[in-house]
Design an enzyme around this catalytic site. Structure first.
Site, PDB file in Angstrom:
ATOM      1  N   SER A 185      92.014  42.802  59.273  1.00 11.82           N
ATOM      2  CA  SER A 185      91.927  41.786  58.227  1.00 11.82           C
ATOM      3  C   SER A 185      93.206  40.962  58.105  1.00 11.82           C
ATOM      4  CB  SER A 185      91.600  42.449  56.880  1.00 11.82           C
ATOM      5  OG  SER A 185      90.340  43.080  56.928  1.00 11.82           O
ATOM      6  N   ARG A 355      50.638  54.832  51.041  1.00 12.90           N
ATOM      7  CA  ARG A 355      50.730  56.285  50.844  1.00 12.90           C
ATOM      8  C   ARG A 355      50.254  56.674  49.449  1.00 12.90           C
ATOM      9  NH1 ARG A 355      53.470  60.751  53.108  1.00 12.90           N
ATOM     10  NH2 ARG A 355      52.756  62.563  51.918  1.00 12.90           N
ATOM     11  N   GLN A 374      59.232  54.906  41.810  1.00 20.22           N
ATOM     12  CA  GLN A 374      59.211  54.114  43.043  1.00 20.22           C
ATOM     13  C   GLN A 374      59.376  52.631  42.742  1.00 20.22           C
ATOM     14  OE1 GLN A 374      59.335  55.713  45.765  1.00 20.22           O
ATOM     15  NE2 GLN A 374      58.354  54.701  47.485  1.00 20.22           N
ATOM     16  N   GLY A 442      59.657  61.625  54.386  1.00 18.20           N
ATOM     17  CA  GLY A 442      59.860  62.122  55.742  1.00 18.20           C
ATOM     18  C   GLY A 442      59.543  61.095  56.799  1.00 18.20           C
ATOM     19  N   THR A 463      82.029  45.094  57.560  1.00 11.74           N
ATOM     20  CA  THR A 463      83.404  45.145  58.047  1.00 11.74           C
ATOM     21  C   THR A 463      83.796  43.918  58.864  1.00 11.74           C
ATOM     22  OG1 THR A 463      83.321  47.561  58.098  1.00 11.74           O
ATOM     23  CG2 THR A 463      85.038  46.507  59.409  1.00 11.74           C
ATOM     24  N   GLU A 465      83.938  40.085  60.582  1.00 16.83           N
ATOM     25  CA  GLU A 465      84.050  38.753  59.974  1.00 16.83           C
ATOM     26  C   GLU A 465      84.685  38.825  58.586  1.00 16.83           C
ATOM     27  OE1 GLU A 465      83.488  35.751  61.323  1.00 16.83           O
ATOM     28  OE2 GLU A 465      83.076  36.776  63.189  1.00 16.83           O
ATOM     29  N   ASP A 467      86.527  42.230  56.154  1.00 18.14           N
ATOM     30  CA  ASP A 467      86.147  43.410  55.390  1.00 18.14           C
ATOM     31  C   ASP A 467      85.712  42.985  53.980  1.00 18.14           C
ATOM     32  OD1 ASP A 467      86.547  46.565  54.986  1.00 18.14           O
ATOM     33  OD2 ASP A 467      87.328  45.513  53.230  1.00 18.14           O
TER      34      ASP A 467
END
Length: 682
Positions: A185, A355, A374, A442, A463, A465, A467
């Site tokens: 940086s 689901r 959810q 899962g 990180t 271009e 940090d």
């Protein structure tokens, strides 16, 4: 005053639990019939929203969607160029090069020309190829944004004439050699040197110690033939003066034999957490001589007799101008990160709708998206994805305007906005990828469903271009500078307009009546939402300035900054959230279709209230909201999540991502389980 903003009745205050139960029961009801496993609003409670996928898609698609579809169609027709789930590092690198070559030479798409003439079109290409394989998106960015961009933005006409066609056609594959083992940086601290030799009219590139080895250089390990090397320019003719960091074109491999050139040592950085289709390498230079013309001399030049000239008077100004021309990389990362978030949210929401698990006794199981937990994970994330889409779209438009006009005010605006959005969006996306994986249980852990590769490939976005922590400090520094200039009669850049126009309002005590309003109409008023975001930013800015002034007396400038660092990071994030919300509100209000506008307004309200609730402690600490209003914000946020769930399928379908791009079996538009079982061999 509107009745929705009045305080609760005395009876309700005496029985808060009854009021709470009454409100919740008006929100949710379990019905009989074919849709009995769904939780839906009472018909009399709200007018149902009409979400048209085609209308939403029209709002969301960019001007260059046709170009993206052309790329998607190309890869759909070329199964040999599609990245398999399991692939070795070396194979992935070669595939990535063939993918890039296919786009440029077979599909006939020439991204480098867009870098110059139409940046919006270039970023559209970058988003599309990143959806195909993130390694491909990064390799393209290295070739055209970084290596190519440095040549055309830091060089002059002679460099364009010599290198443009070769970069464009991929004959001149190149690298961007800025980062060193010991410096990333802090670019001004780079140690690589370029010493001018007036006898031979050459620069001598040297790596003086191990800390100065160029590290993580994309395209260097295998494919690169040139590198833009950032080094301190040393002039013996000026008594060994250090003129600061400049950029130089250094050939690293023979164009015909591809052998590494004398004096250059290249090593492979090896297997990475992600993006293994990109060949990152380390470079050491031992007295490598290059012609004087290889100095990219737009902001500083050296004559044959060793005299230095520049239109910019100081090393700091030259350094700022050099880095300022490379801001396109940050713009591309912010824009591409939203594309990754769209993919992840699409997969997670589609799976959550598909689901089914548990449910009322003796009733069919309900989808997991019907569960409040959810919805809490995914619906604010979906709202944020929309918010980021409009914010980064605005950023790309401003960047394109900057490249055409070179207007000083727009340049400053883009620099700060790109730093802030890159940091904020990529950090949010990185956290969201893990949440999406968890939300899919899962099956989210299966490599074929992509969360692992998306998370690993995207992680470095935080990180490179710049940090993210460093970039947010840049935003905070700009805010403080503007704050000081405000009180000296100075002007503020475009991004900070709200501080210029309303600083006194936002720094005054909040209206004692408004802080108690808790009606839905008030909480969903964009004026209230923007006022809340901007009030927080202004208070943080004022308090940061006061704290820094206090600590400077005993700790000095650096010590004071470090003492207030977390405060400053929060300030920068708060400001960026204000900009994001403003752009979302603009998009909602400019939507021509009434029904689509209502859906976007719902999503925008969820984004705003979710962000307010996320930092409700700050609003309570400064008495911006009363306890009852805070409770109302929390309840409405949960209810809006529930409402957005009702149109979630349409919202993600509007991203218009083909199944060939989504690829995860659990995230396909249809036949998900069939695809999934076929993958494992049934």
């Amino acid at each position: 005053m509107d009745s929705s903003n009045r305080n609760p009745t005395t009876d309700e205050e005496d029985q808060p639990h009854l009021r709470r139960i009454g409100r919740i029961s008006s929100h949710l009801i379990h019905t009989d019939g074919s849709d009995q496993h769904q939780l839906v609003p009472l018909p009399c409670a709200r007018k149902p929203l009409m979400a048209s996928v085609s209308a939403l898609t029209e709002v969301m698609k960019g001007k260059h969607r046709d170009l993206q579809e052309r790329i998607f169609d190309f890869f759909s027709s070329r199964p040999d160029l599609q990245t398999p789930i399991e692939i070795l590092k070396d194979d992935h690198r070669e595939l990535c090069l063939r993918q890039l070559t296919g786009v440029v030479r077979d599909a006939g798409i020439r991204p480098f020309r867009y870098v110059l003439d139409d940046p919006e079109r270039y970023f559209a290409v970058l988003e599309a190829v990143g959806g195909v394989d993130m390694s491909l998106g990064i390799k393209m960015g290295v070739q055209y944004s970084l290596w190519g961009g440095s040549v055309i933005n830091l060089g002059t006409q002679k460099h364009r004439d010599k290198y443009f066609d070769g970069i464009d056609s991929l004959e001149y594959l190149g690298c961007f050699a800025m980062t060193e083992l010991h410096h990333g940086s802090n670019v001004q601290g780079l140690q690589t040197t370029a010493t001018f030799d007036p006898v031979t009219d050459e620069f001598i590139i040297d790596t003086p110690n191990d800390g100065a080895i160029k590290w993580w250089i994309g395209n260097a390990a295998v494919h690169g033939k040139f590198a833009t090397v950032f080094a301190k320019l040393i002039l013996p003719t000026e008594g060994g003066a250090d003129m600061g960091v400049h950029a130089f074109i250094v050939p690293i491999r023979d164009l015909k034999t591809h052998q590494v050139l004398p004096g250059i040592e290249i090593h492979d950085c090896g297997h990475k957490v992600g993006l293994n289709g990109v060949d990152n390498g380390a470079l050491r230079f031992r007295s490598v001589r290059i012609p004087r013309d290889n100095l990219l001399n737009r902001f500083g030049d050296v004559s044959q007799d060793g005299k230095y000239t520049s239109s910019l008077s100081t090393t700091n100004k030259r350094f700022a101008a050099t880095l300022g021309e490379l801001v396109g990389g940050r713009v591309g990362l912010a824009y591409s990160s939203v594309g990754v978030l769209k993919l992840a949210v699409t997969i997670a929401v589609r799976y959550s709708l598909l689901r089914q698990q548990f449910g009322p006794p003796k009733q069919p199981e309900i989808s997991i998206l019907d569960y409040q937990s959810q919805q809490h994970k995914l619906m604010p994330m979906l709202a944020s994805t929309y918010a980021f889409h409009f914010a980064t779209k605005y950023l790309v438009e401003k960047y394109s305007e900057m490249k055409k006009s070179h207007d000083e005010q727009v340049v400053g605006d883009v620099h700060s906005l790109s730093a802030g959005l890159k940091a904020y969006v990529t950090s949010y996306t990185a956290k969201s990828l893990s949440i999406c994986r968890e939300a899919c249980g899962g099956h989210g852990y299966a490599a074929v469903n992509r969360f692992g590769s998306l998370r690993n490939d995207h992680d470095i976005f935080q990180t490179f271009e710049g940090d993210n922590t460093v970039l947010l400090q840049q935003v905070a520094g700009d805010l403080l500078k503007q704050y000081q200039e405000k009180f000296k009669g100075g002007t503020l850049t475009v991004t900070w307009n709200y501080l210029r126009e309303s600083m006194n309002k936002y720094l005054s005590q909040p209206n004692p009546v408004i802080v108690r309003w808790e009606g839905e109409e008030h909480l969903r008023d964009p004026e209230f939402q923007l006022d809340a975001f901007r009030y927080r930013t202004s208070r943080l800015l004022q308090s940061a300035a006061l704290r820094l002034r206090k600590h400077m007396k005993t700790l000095g400038g650096f010590g004071a900054w470090n003492r207030c660092l977390n405060h400053l990071l929060t300030l920068a994030e708060s400001h960026i959230e204000s900009v994001i919300l403003a752009k979302f509100i603009d998009a909602v209000q400019s939507c021509p279709d009434k029904d689509t506008r209502a859906v976007l307004k719902l999503v925008c309200d969820l984004y705003a209230l979710d962000r307010i609730w996320n930092d409700i402690g700050t609003y309570r600490n400064v008495d911006y909201v009363t306890p009852n209003k805070a409770k109302a914000i929390h309840k409405l946020r949960e209810y809006l999540s529930f409402q957005v769930k009702g149109v979630a399928r349409e919202l993600i379908d509007a991203f218009d991502l083909p199944d060939d791009v989504t690829r995860a079996p659990i995230g396909l538009q249809s036949g998900a389980y069939a695809q999934y079982t076929q993958y494992v061999g049934f």
